[in-house]
Design a protein around this motif. Structure first.
Motif, short mmCIF file in Angstrom:
data_model
loop_
_atom_site.label_atom_id
_atom_site.label_comp_id
_atom_site.label_asym_id
_atom_site.label_seq_id
_atom_site.Cartn_x
_atom_site.Cartn_y
_atom_site.Cartn_z
N ILE A 1 -0.33 -13.49 -9.76
CA ILE A 1 0.57 -13.58 -8.61
C ILE A 1 -0.15 -13.01 -7.39
O ILE A 1 -0.93 -12.07 -7.50
CB ILE A 1 1.92 -12.85 -8.83
CG1 ILE A 1 1.72 -11.36 -9.10
CG2 ILE A 1 2.71 -13.50 -9.95
CD1 ILE A 1 3.04 -10.57 -9.13
N GLU A 2 0.13 -13.61 -6.23
CA GLU A 2 -0.47 -13.18 -4.97
C GLU A 2 0.60 -13.22 -3.89
O GLU A 2 1.38 -14.17 -3.80
CB GLU A 2 -1.63 -14.11 -4.58
CG GLU A 2 -2.73 -14.25 -5.62
CD GLU A 2 -3.68 -15.38 -5.27
OE1 GLU A 2 -4.34 -15.30 -4.21
OE2 GLU A 2 -3.74 -16.36 -6.04
N PHE A 3 0.62 -12.19 -3.02
CA PHE A 3 1.62 -12.14 -1.96
C PHE A 3 1.25 -11.08 -0.94
O PHE A 3 0.42 -10.20 -1.20
CB PHE A 3 3.01 -11.84 -2.53
CG PHE A 3 3.10 -10.54 -3.29
CD1 PHE A 3 3.48 -9.36 -2.65
CD2 PHE A 3 2.80 -10.49 -4.65
CE1 PHE A 3 3.56 -8.17 -3.34
CE2 PHE A 3 2.87 -9.29 -5.35
CZ PHE A 3 3.26 -8.13 -4.70
N ASP A 4 1.86 -11.17 0.23
CA ASP A 4 1.76 -10.13 1.24
C ASP A 4 2.88 -9.14 1.00
O ASP A 4 4.06 -9.50 1.00
CB ASP A 4 1.87 -10.72 2.65
CG ASP A 4 0.67 -11.59 3.00
OD1 ASP A 4 -0.44 -11.28 2.54
OD2 ASP A 4 0.86 -12.61 3.71
N ASP A 5 2.51 -7.88 0.79
CA ASP A 5 3.50 -6.87 0.43
C ASP A 5 4.50 -6.67 1.56
O ASP A 5 4.10 -6.41 2.71
CB ASP A 5 2.79 -5.54 0.12
CG ASP A 5 3.70 -4.55 -0.57
OD1 ASP A 5 4.64 -4.07 0.10
OD2 ASP A 5 3.47 -4.26 -1.75
N PRO A 6 5.80 -6.79 1.28
CA PRO A 6 6.81 -6.68 2.34
C PRO A 6 6.97 -5.25 2.88
O PRO A 6 7.57 -5.06 3.94
CB PRO A 6 8.09 -7.16 1.66
CG PRO A 6 7.89 -6.85 0.22
CD PRO A 6 6.43 -7.07 -0.03
N VAL A 7 6.45 -4.27 2.15
CA VAL A 7 6.57 -2.87 2.59
C VAL A 7 5.31 -2.40 3.31
O VAL A 7 5.37 -1.85 4.40
CB VAL A 7 6.88 -1.95 1.39
CG1 VAL A 7 6.87 -0.48 1.83
CG2 VAL A 7 8.21 -2.32 0.77
#
Length: 288
Positions: A266-272
């Motif tokens: 999984i890959e994503f831009d961390d919302p925090v």
């Protein structure tokens, strides 16, 4: 908030029941039978203020009461959960095959959520997304209640790139890579999801990456059983699938044939933090 008088036991909080109104004893007995009646008589049901419900308690429609569920007898899942990453905000694990993500139906204690809450001492741990019980691989949890929304929204909005690996037969006549689009519907009470006419709501990129039948699956949506349904629709169902194309009855204690489907990355831009995150399963793609 759940009444503190019941608290958390075995990593599970009490169940909440919304009432139709009137005598609580009569309503719980009518709706849930003798076990619920016994809980009231034993003083094991409380109202929204934490007061114990007794035989004379009457509450207004829309009120809530809380009680502990009776845990089902479960077959222990004989595989460990590997932790890939842990910080103050999230825990990322490699979920094994046969372990449900969170309590549902006959799977309660034998779930990733309950095991991790107990093992890590994190009572507010919560999944940001789900994997099918039969699917192994990368699964992300948040550590605190106030973080749940941000990460769950990330998955719900399709802002997480997810890559799966699967094993299946090879059909030389099948032109790959290909994008499978269909309308998938999963009805309550039915084991299988089905494809129906109508506007597509599910999309998967299917790529054959080795000649012996290792596939990379990239879902662009997240319907229930999507990858399993799409592979079966191509005539190459995932190896070890007991639901597609045909339902096979597998005993609860039979762990010999895991579904050959792995949530690999999984890959994503961390919302925090705003940082780019990437987590990859440590599992070799083979039978457990």
């Amino acid at each position: 908030m759940k009444p503190a008088v019941l608290g958390v036991r075995d990593a599970l909080g009490p169940s909440r029941v919304r009432l139709h109104g009137g005598s609580v004893l009569a309503e719980l007995t009518r709706r849930f039978g003798a076990p619920a009646r016994a809980k009231v008589l034993a003083g094991e049901v409380v109202d929204g203020d934490g007061a114990v419900v007794d035989t004379g308690t009457v509450l207004a429609p829309g009120s809530f009461v809380y009680l502990r569920r009776d845990l089902p007898v479960e077959v222990p899942v004989p595989f460990e959960i590997a932790v890939l990453h842990q910080d103050d905000d999230i825990v990322v694990v490699d979920k094994p095959h046969f372990l449900a993500t969170m309590p549902r139906g006959r799977h309660v204690a034998q779930t990733a959520l309950v095991r991790l809450r107990c093992g890590l001492g994190l009572p507010e741990l919560s999944p940001a997304h789900r994997l099918d019980r039969l699917t192994a691989g990368v699964l992300l949890f948040t550590t605190r209640r106030e973080l749940r929304g941000a990460y769950q929204t990330l998955f719900a909005r399709g802002l997480v790139r997810k890559t799966y690996l699967a094993r299946a037969a090879v059909d030389p006549a099948l032109a790959l890579p290909c994008v499978v689009r269909s309308r998938i519907v999963k009805r309550r009470g039915h084991l299988q999801a089905v494809c129906e006419p109508g506007a597509p709501n599910a999309e998967t990129l299917v790529e054959l990456i080795t000649a012996d039948g290792l596939y990379r699956l990239t879902p662009r949506t997240g319907r229930t059983h999507q990858l399993r349904v799409h592979m079966a629709s191509l005539g190459i169902p995932i190896t070890g699938d007991p639901l597609y194309p045909n339902v096979i009855d597998v005993p609860a204690d039979d762990f010999s044939t895991p579904l050959q489907l792995l949530a690999h990355r999984i890959e994503f831009d961390d919302p925090v933090t705003g940082l780019r995150r990437e987590f990859v399963s440590s599992k070799e793609f083979r039978l457990e």
